[in-house]
Design an enzyme around this catalytic site. Structure first.
Site, PDB file in Angstrom:
ATOM      1  N   GLU A 281      70.109 -73.381 -48.649  1.00 29.71           N
ATOM      2  CA  GLU A 281      71.236 -72.460 -48.793  1.00 29.71           C
ATOM      3  C   GLU A 281      72.208 -72.550 -47.630  1.00 29.71           C
ATOM      4  O   GLU A 281      73.204 -71.838 -47.600  1.00 29.71           O
ATOM      5  CB  GLU A 281      70.790 -71.000 -48.953  1.00 29.71           C
TER       6      GLU A 281
ATOM      7  N   ASP B 203      73.991 -68.381 -51.698  1.00 35.27           N
ATOM      8  CA  ASP B 203      74.296 -68.467 -50.274  1.00 35.27           C
ATOM      9  C   ASP B 203      74.971 -69.786 -49.928  1.00 35.27           C
ATOM     10  O   ASP B 203      75.907 -69.813 -49.138  1.00 35.27           O
ATOM     11  CB  ASP B 203      73.010 -68.288 -49.445  1.00 35.27           C
TER      12      ASP B 203
ATOM     13  N   ARG C 251      58.992 -66.051 -52.624  1.00 38.29           N
ATOM     14  CA  ARG C 251      59.851 -66.252 -51.454  1.00 38.29           C
ATOM     15  C   ARG C 251      59.522 -65.195 -50.409  1.00 38.29           C
ATOM     16  O   ARG C 251      59.409 -64.011 -50.734  1.00 38.29           O
ATOM     17  CB  ARG C 251      61.323 -66.123 -51.847  1.00 38.29           C
TER      18      ARG C 251
ATOM     19  N   CYS D 139      68.042 -72.097 -57.989  1.00 39.70           N
ATOM     20  CA  CYS D 139      67.674 -70.728 -58.359  1.00 39.70           C
ATOM     21  C   CYS D 139      68.799 -69.721 -58.086  1.00 39.70           C
ATOM     22  O   CYS D 139      68.579 -68.522 -58.140  1.00 39.70           O
ATOM     23  CB  CYS D 139      66.389 -70.293 -57.662  1.00 39.70           C
TER      24      CYS D 139
ATOM     25  N   HIS E  89      73.558 -57.914 -54.750  1.00 35.35           N
ATOM     26  CA  HIS E  89      72.269 -57.615 -55.355  1.00 35.35           C
ATOM     27  C   HIS E  89      72.336 -56.639 -56.504  1.00 35.35           C
ATOM     28  O   HIS E  89      71.525 -56.696 -57.428  1.00 35.35           O
ATOM     29  CB  HIS E  89      71.248 -57.280 -54.272  1.00 35.35           C
TER      30      HIS E  89
HETATM   31  C1  PEP Z   1      70.661 -67.757 -53.370  1.00 34.43           C
HETATM   32  O1  PEP Z   1      71.131 -67.565 -52.254  1.00 34.43           O
HETATM   33  O2  PEP Z   1      71.187 -68.521 -54.229  1.00 34.43           O
HETATM   34  C2  PEP Z   1      69.437 -67.084 -53.792  1.00 34.43           C
HETATM   35  C3  PEP Z   1      68.855 -67.372 -54.934  1.00 34.43           C
HETATM   36  O3  PEP Z   1      68.947 -66.120 -52.971  1.00 34.43           O
HETATM   37  P1  PEP Z   1      69.552 -64.632 -52.851  1.00 34.43           P
HETATM   38  O4  PEP Z   1      70.549 -64.452 -53.956  1.00 34.43           O
HETATM   39  O5  PEP Z   1      68.380 -63.721 -52.976  1.00 34.43           O
HETATM   40  O6  PEP Z   1      70.163 -64.662 -51.499  1.00 34.43           O
HETATM   41 MG    MG Z   2      69.944 -66.633 -50.761  1.00 32.88          MG
END
Ligand code: PEP
Ligand code: MG
Length: 588
Positions: free
Chosen positions: A437, A461, A332, A508, A189
C-alpha cells in the site's frame, strides 16, 4: 438535489435520522428552569459513569499494554475530578440554563480560547484531553441511535457529518436503508461498512445536515452520488422503480453464489471477501465468496470497551474461521492510526498527517507485548480443532514500507511461535503476507517478494499515497481514482513482478469491486480479488461476460489514453456492450 460521492451502490428511500456532531445539539441548547435539577443530575451521573469507566480502563490497559499507555486515562480521570472545571459546567447549567451537552460544548470552547493563546504544545495537548473527556461524557448524555427507536421506525436514512466506526457497526442491526455523510469518500471506513452491509450511501455532501431535519423524506442514489430531499411524488415514484430494479437484480444475482467464478473463456478466479468480523463472515458465505481475503481486525479493538486480551481475540478469530467459506481467512494485524484511533493508543496519535504518520505496523512495533498477543492469537486460530479440522489461516501485515520491516516482522512471528511452544499451546505455522500500500514498496516489489509468501495490494492506501490525495477528503477525491494512468502503470508492474516470482498476489482494496477496474486487473493477469461481500455476485456475473483476451485488449486500449476520464468513458461503453444486463447495478 445534492451531489456527493457515490460510495455504495443502490437506491434507498426513507426518512432522515440526523446524527449531529458529537456534542452539538442545535435543537436543544437551553433548558427550562424546572429542568435544571434534572440536568445537573444527568451531568453528575455521566461524570460518575465516566470516572468508573476510566478507572477500569486504566487497570486493564496497564496490565495488557503497559503503564505508559494507561497514563492517559489517569489524566482524563483527573480532569473529571477537577473541581474548578466541574463547577464551571454546573454553573452554566444552573445560571445560564444550558443543557448539559451545550455546557460541555462551551467548556471545550472556553479551553480552546484559553489554550490557543499559548504556543506551548503540552498545554495544547490538554485541549485534546478535554475534548476526549467531553466526548466520553456526552456519550452518556446523548440519546444514542440504539435507544432512539421512535425515529428509527420504518426505512431510515442516516444523515451524519461522518459515521464513526462504532455507530456504523450498530447500524447493521437497525432498519437503515441509506447513509449520507458530509465528509468521507469511497475508501473511508463508513463507506466500507456501508458496502459490506449492502446499504446505499453517498459521502461528501457538504452542508447536508443544515438542510435536513429528522423525518424529512430522502432519496439516496448510491450509483450516481445523488441525494434528494423532500422530492416531488413523481420523482419518488421513479426512484422506487429504480430501487426495485436494483434490489431485484441483486437478489437474482445472489443465486450465483454456488457457482464458481470463471471468465467467459473458462479461466478460474478467486473471489474473496473483505470482512470486519463474524457477522460479515456469514455474509461472505451467503454471497458466494471462496474465502476471506482481508479480515480487518481493528474493528474488534474499535468497538471494544477496553483492550481485548489474547484469549478473547482467539475466540473471535476462531468464530470468524468457523463461519468463513472453506475456513479460509487472511487475518490482517491491527491497522490503527490514519482515520481510525483507539482510546488506549489514541493519545500519541493526534498528528498533523495521521495517514503518513504513526499507523499500522509502525504503531504495533512500539507496543510489542500487545502486538505479540495478536500474533499469538492468530497462530493459535490457525491450529486445527475438533470444530474446525481444516483451518486455512494466513497472517498479513499492513503498511509495509521497507525490507527491514519485513525482517523485523518475521522475527516477531518467530518469537510468538517460540512463546507458544514454551507455553505448550497448540498453534500452526501460517503463510506470511504483506499488504502493498506504500509506493516505496511498489518500487521495491521485485526484492520484497523474495521475503514473503504472498502479496495483497491495498489499493485504497496505495492510490492515496501515489496521488498524494487523502482518501477521506472529498475535496481531493477527484485525484483518488483507481483508473488513473499512474495507478494502472504501478499496478501492472506489481502484478507482473509477483507473477514472475510465482508469489501469489491478490488485490483487496475497493478497486477490486469497481467493474471497470476489475476488467483491467484481469487483463494485467490478476486472478484473485477480495472485496465487500455484497459485490461478489455482481463481479462474478461480470467475469462470466469477459474473456481474458478481451480484458487484455481493454487494458492495452486503456494504456493509450492519457487521462482517467478517457479511460473511464471507454470502459463504460465497453462494459455496457459486454454485460448489458448489469446496467442497473454498475456504479457510474
Ligand atoms: C487498502 O488500503 O486498500 C486496504 C484494503 O486497507 P484499508 O482500507 O483497511 O486501509
Ligand atoms: Mg490500507
Amino acid at each position: 438535489m445534492r451531489k456527493g460521492i457515490a460510495v455504495s451502490p443502490g437506491v434507498a428511500i426513507g426518512n432522515a435520522y440526523c446524527i449531529h456532531e458529537v456534542f452539538v445539539d442545535p435543537h436543544r441548547v437551553h433548558i427550562e428552569p424546572s429542568e435544571v435539577a434534572q440536568e445537573l443530575a444527568r451531568f453528575e451521573n455521566a461524570r460518575k459513569k465516566s470516572i468508573a469507566d476510566l478507572r477500569g480502563l486504566q487497570e486493564k490497559v496497564e496490565k495488557q499494554v503497559g503503564k505508559d499507555a494507561a497514563a492517559v486515562f489517569a489524566v482524563h480521570e483527573s480532569i473529571l475530578l477537577d473541581a474548578a472545571l466541574v463547577d464551571k459546567v454546573r454553573g452554566w447549567i444552573q445560571n445560564e440554563r444550558l443543557s448539559a451537552p451545550a455546557a460541555l460544548a462551551r467548556l471545550v470552547e472556553y479551553y480552546r480560547d484559553l489554550l490557543n493563546r499559548t504556543e506551548d504544545p503540552y498545554l495544547q495537548e490538554r485541549l485534546a484531553d478535554i475534548r476526549d473527556v467531553v466526548e466520553r461524557l456526552t456519550a452518556y448524555l446523548s440519546p444514542v441511535l440504539q435507544k432512539d427507536s421512535k425515529v428509527l421506525e420504518g426505512p431510515t436514512i442516516v444523515v451524519a457529518d461522518e459515521l464513526l466506526p462504532s455507530q456504523a457497526v450498530m447500524l447493521g442491526k437497525k432498519p437503515v436503508h441509506g447513509i449520507v455523510t458530509e465528509s468521507g469518500s469511497q475508501t473511508s471506513h463508513a463507506a466500507i461498512i456501508a458496502r459490506s452491509r449492502g446499504i446505499p450511501a453517498v459521502c461528501g455532501v457538504t452542508g447536508i445536515l443544515k438542510q435536513v431535519k429528522n423525518g424529512d423524506l430522502i432519496i439516496v442514489d448510491g450509483r450516481e452520488g445523488h441525494v434528494l430531499v423532500n422530492p416531488d411524488p413523481e420523482v419518488v415514484a421513479a426512484y422506487r422503480k429504480l430501487e426495485r430494479e436494483f434490489f431485484d437484480l441483486r437478489d437474482q444475482l445472489a443465486h450465483n453464489r454456488d457457482q464458481s467464478a470463471v471468465t467467459a473463456d473458462g479461466v478460474s478466479l478467486q473471489l474473496l471477501a473483505n470482512i470486519n468480523g463474524p457477522a460479515d463472515a456469514k455474509a461472505a458465505a451467503a454471497m458466494g465468496a471462496c474465502g476471506i481475503g482481508l479480515y480487518r481486525t481493528e474493528y474488534l479493538y474499535l468497538t471494544h470497551p477496553s483492550v481485548p486480551g489474547e484469549e478473547e481475540q482467539l475466540q473471535v478469530y476462531r468464530r470468524v474461521v468457523a463461519l468463513s467459506p472453506n475456513h479460509r481467512v487472511t487475518i490482517r494485524t491491527l491497522d490503527i492510526g490514519g482515520d481510525k484511533t483507539v482510546p488506549f493508543l489514541g493519545r500519541e496519535n493526534r498528528e498533523a498527517n495521521p495517514f503518513m504518520g504513526w499507523r499500522s505496523i509502525r504503531l504495533s512495533f512500539e507496543h510489542p507485548e500487545f502486538f505479540l498477543s495478536q500474533i499469538r492469537a492468530i497462530l493459535r486460530a490457525a491450529a486445527p480443532t475438533e470444530e474446525i479440522p481444516d483451518p486455512d489461516v494466513n497472517i498479513m501485515f499492513p503498511m509495509v514500507t521497507t525490507i527491514e520491516e519485513l525482517r523485523r516482522l518475521r522475527a516477531i512471528v518467530r518469537r510468538a511461535e517460540r512463546q507458544l511452544q514454551e507455553q505448550g499451546k497448540e498453534y500452526a505455522k501460517v503463510d506470511f503476507g504483506m499488504m502493498l500500500e506504500v509506493p516505496a514498496a511498489a518500487v521495491m516489489i521485485d526484492q520484497m517478494v523474495e521475503s514473503v509468501d504472498f502479496v495483497s495490494i491495498g489499493s485504497n492506501d496505495l492510490i492515496q499515497y501515489l496521488m498524494a490525495a487523502d482518501r477521506d477528503n472529498p475535496r481531493v477525491n477527484h485525484l483518488c481514482q483507481p483508473l488513473a494512468p499512474a495507478v494502472l502503470r504501478v499496478l501492472e508492474n506489481v502484478v507482473r513482478t509477483c507473477l514472475k516470482a510465482h508469489t501469489p498476489v491478490t488485490l483487496c482494496g475497493e478497486m477490486a469491486a469497481h467493474p471497470q477496474a476489475f476488467v483491467l486487473l484481469l487483463g494485467m493477469g490478476l486472478r484473485s480479488f477480495s472485496m465487500s461481500p455484497s459485490f461478489i455476485p455482481t463481479i462474478k456475473e461480470l467475469a462470466a461476460h469477459v474473456s481474458i483476451d478481451q480484458a487484455k485488449e481493454l487494458l492495452q486500449r486503456a494504456k493509450h489514453f492519457k487521462t482517467t476520464q478517457r479511460i473511464h468513458r471507454m470502459l463504460n461503453a465497453e462494459l455496457e456492450r459486454l454485460a448489458p444486463n448489469l446496467r442497473p447495478i454498475l456504479m457510474q
